[in-house]
Design an enzyme around this catalytic site. Structure first.
Site, short mmCIF file in Angstrom:
data_model
loop_
_atom_site.label_atom_id
_atom_site.label_comp_id
_atom_site.label_asym_id
_atom_site.label_seq_id
_atom_site.Cartn_x
_atom_site.Cartn_y
_atom_site.Cartn_z
N LYS A 177 64.60 -50.51 10.99
CA LYS A 177 65.07 -51.00 9.53
C LYS A 177 65.71 -52.21 9.53
O LYS A 177 66.48 -52.55 10.79
CB LYS A 177 65.74 -49.92 8.70
CG LYS A 177 66.94 -49.58 9.38
CD LYS A 177 67.67 -48.31 8.75
CE LYS A 177 68.99 -48.04 9.06
NZ LYS A 177 69.78 -47.15 8.25
N TYR A 186 91.52 -74.22 10.41
CA TYR A 186 92.04 -73.86 9.20
C TYR A 186 93.18 -72.81 9.45
O TYR A 186 93.17 -72.23 10.34
CB TYR A 186 90.66 -73.26 8.55
CG TYR A 186 89.82 -74.20 7.91
CD1 TYR A 186 90.03 -75.51 7.33
CD2 TYR A 186 88.50 -74.03 8.50
CE1 TYR A 186 88.97 -76.07 6.99
CE2 TYR A 186 87.61 -74.85 8.11
CZ TYR A 186 87.68 -75.68 7.42
OH TYR A 186 86.78 -76.72 6.90
C1 LIG Z 1 68.46 -41.43 8.18
C2 LIG Z 1 68.55 -42.40 9.38
N1 LIG Z 1 68.28 -41.91 10.42
C3 LIG Z 1 68.43 -42.84 11.69
C4 LIG Z 1 68.96 -43.83 11.60
C5 LIG Z 1 69.53 -44.50 12.79
O1 LIG Z 1 70.73 -44.54 12.94
P1 LIG Z 1 71.40 -45.10 14.34
O2 LIG Z 1 71.40 -46.43 14.45
O3 LIG Z 1 72.64 -44.61 14.35
O4 LIG Z 1 70.86 -44.44 15.61
C6 LIG Z 1 69.53 -44.33 10.75
C7 LIG Z 1 70.23 -45.50 10.09
O5 LIG Z 1 71.32 -45.63 9.57
C8 LIG Z 1 69.38 -43.63 9.15
O6 LIG Z 1 69.67 -43.88 8.00
#
Ligand SMILES: Cc1ncc(COP(=O)(O)O)c(C=O)c1O
Length: 378
Positions: free
Chosen positions: A35, A270
């Site tokens: 994602k 800064y």
């Molecule tokens: C439903 C779900 N599964 C799996 C993951 C993967 O998580 P990670 O990056 O901690 O392995 C996420 C990420 O937030 C998630 O929202």
């Protein structure tokens, strides 16, 4: 023109990480979570490499990402044998396109189940779905008390291929956390109760990276899938166990813009947060918070030049950061600077920056700026 700041993705390390996770959890399958454009690093390269390494299940957050990933898998000839699954939510107006594209969808309630089934019936096919059960994340999904009833009703709908059921943990980074242990027990009980009513699922899953490392029972029956995201990149939650020997995948590099020796009493950047006690050789490097360097690095972290750790001195600005290069011989404008990654025998990881910032590696990796060139190294 070449970009000055680039993030290099080490595909070999990525594939090794996938292999380590797969070996650790086998016979469970690894669903690779890509994602947010593979946490900002580039879904195309990640998907191609992971599909080539044997991954057949991919997860995303929403429909745009699902279609983008579908395009990548089609290009590399993996559409037929790999599934793309939306892990979070699908909105009513998004459902028809997702069903038509064969994306595996989450069922987060009765209404979603009916809408997905109706859309599938309309086009004469079955929609593959996984029930998303909220056992304590408190974010999305079927609330636990209604879960069995909703699952039973949805399994009777004509347009659904109810192939999976899953849940997600908010605290699995803590191996001693009784809340996660309770979630596991309650979710297993739900799966068993469904099975007792003749509702069995091809895929049952709960573990993301945290649970893979801290709750190994989440990779054993009835579970047969784990969802790996941050471990693919070689990072971990700052707390908890590190059961997997995964390695960092990314290196963030830039170049020295200018080297000057500033006299004692000079202040840097800064806010004038650093004052030189003595004449000091200072390099201004061509990366700042617009590239993803956290402001928190100021006066507390180092970058690597020619294998030497060079302290960040003064505040990180948008495009430039000042570092003390007293210990680096012959440093000059144009030299390579390793902000994250290896140089000589030294290494700086996203987890190191996360510790300095008081955050987690997700925040560091997802914050690399849009002007940072993504370079894939095979
Ligand atoms: C439903 C779900 N599964 C799996 C993951 C993967 O998580 P990670 O990056 O901690 O392995 C996420 C990420 O937030 C998630 O929202």
């Amino acid at each position: 023109m070449k970009r000055r700041v680039r993030v290099e993705i080490d595909v070999g390390a990525l594939v090794r990480n996938y292999g380590k996770i797969a070996a650790h959890v086998q016979p469970a399958q690894v669903l690779c979570v890509l994602k947010a454009n593979a946490y900002g690093l580039g879904v195309g390269a990640y998907a191609r490499a992971l599909a080539g390494a044997g991954c057949r299940m991919f997860g995303v957050a929403e429909p745009f990402e699902a279609m983008e990933l579908a395009g990548v898998l089609a290009e590399c000839g993996r559409s037929a044998d790999a599934s793309i699954q939306i892990l979070s939510s699908v909105l009513p107006d998004e459902i028809p396109d997702m069903v038509a594209a064969g994306i595996v969808l989450p069922v987060a309630g009765r209404e979603e189940a009916r809408a997905i089934s109706d859309a599938a019936v309309r086009i004469g096919r079955k929609a593959r779905v996984h029930f998303k059960i909220d056992t304590g994340m408190g974010r999305l999904g079927i609330v636990e008390d209604e879960a069995l009833a909703v699952v039973r009703e949805a399994c009777a709908l004509p347009g659904l291929d109810c192939e999976g059921i899953f849940t997600h943990c908010p605290m699995a980074y803590d191996p001693r956390d009784p809340f996660t242990a309770g979630q596991i027990a309650r979710f297993k009980a739900l799966v068993a109760a469904a099975a007792a009513q003749g509702l069995a699922f091809k895929y049952v899953h709960m573990a993301a990276s945290d649970a893979i490392n801290n709750f190994p029972e989440c990779a054993r029956a009835p579970f047969n899938v784990v969802r790996a995201g941050i471990n693919l990149h070689g990072s971990f939650d700052p707390n908890g166990r590190r059961a997997l020997a995964v390695e960092p995948v990314l290196a963030l590099k830039t170049r020295v813009a200018q080297v000057r020796t500033l006299k004692a009493g000079s202040t840097l950047g800064y806010g004038r947060t650093w004052c030189l006690r003595e004449a000091t050789k200072i390099a201004t490097i061509s990366a700042g918070y617009a590239d993803g360097l956290p402001l928190a690095l100021a006066n507390r972290a180092q970058v690597l030049i020619k294998g030497v750790r060079c302290p960040v001195v003064g505040r990180v600005s948008m495009d430039y950061t000042t570092v003390d290069v007293s210990r680096v011989p012959d440093v000059a404008a144009g030299d390579e600077v390793v902000c994250l990654g290896r140089s000589g025998g030294e290494i700086v990881t996203p987890d190191d920056w996360a510790a300095v910032k008081g955050t987690h590696a997700y925040d560091i990796i997802c914050s690399l700026g849009s002007r940072v060139e993504r370079v894939v190294k095979y």
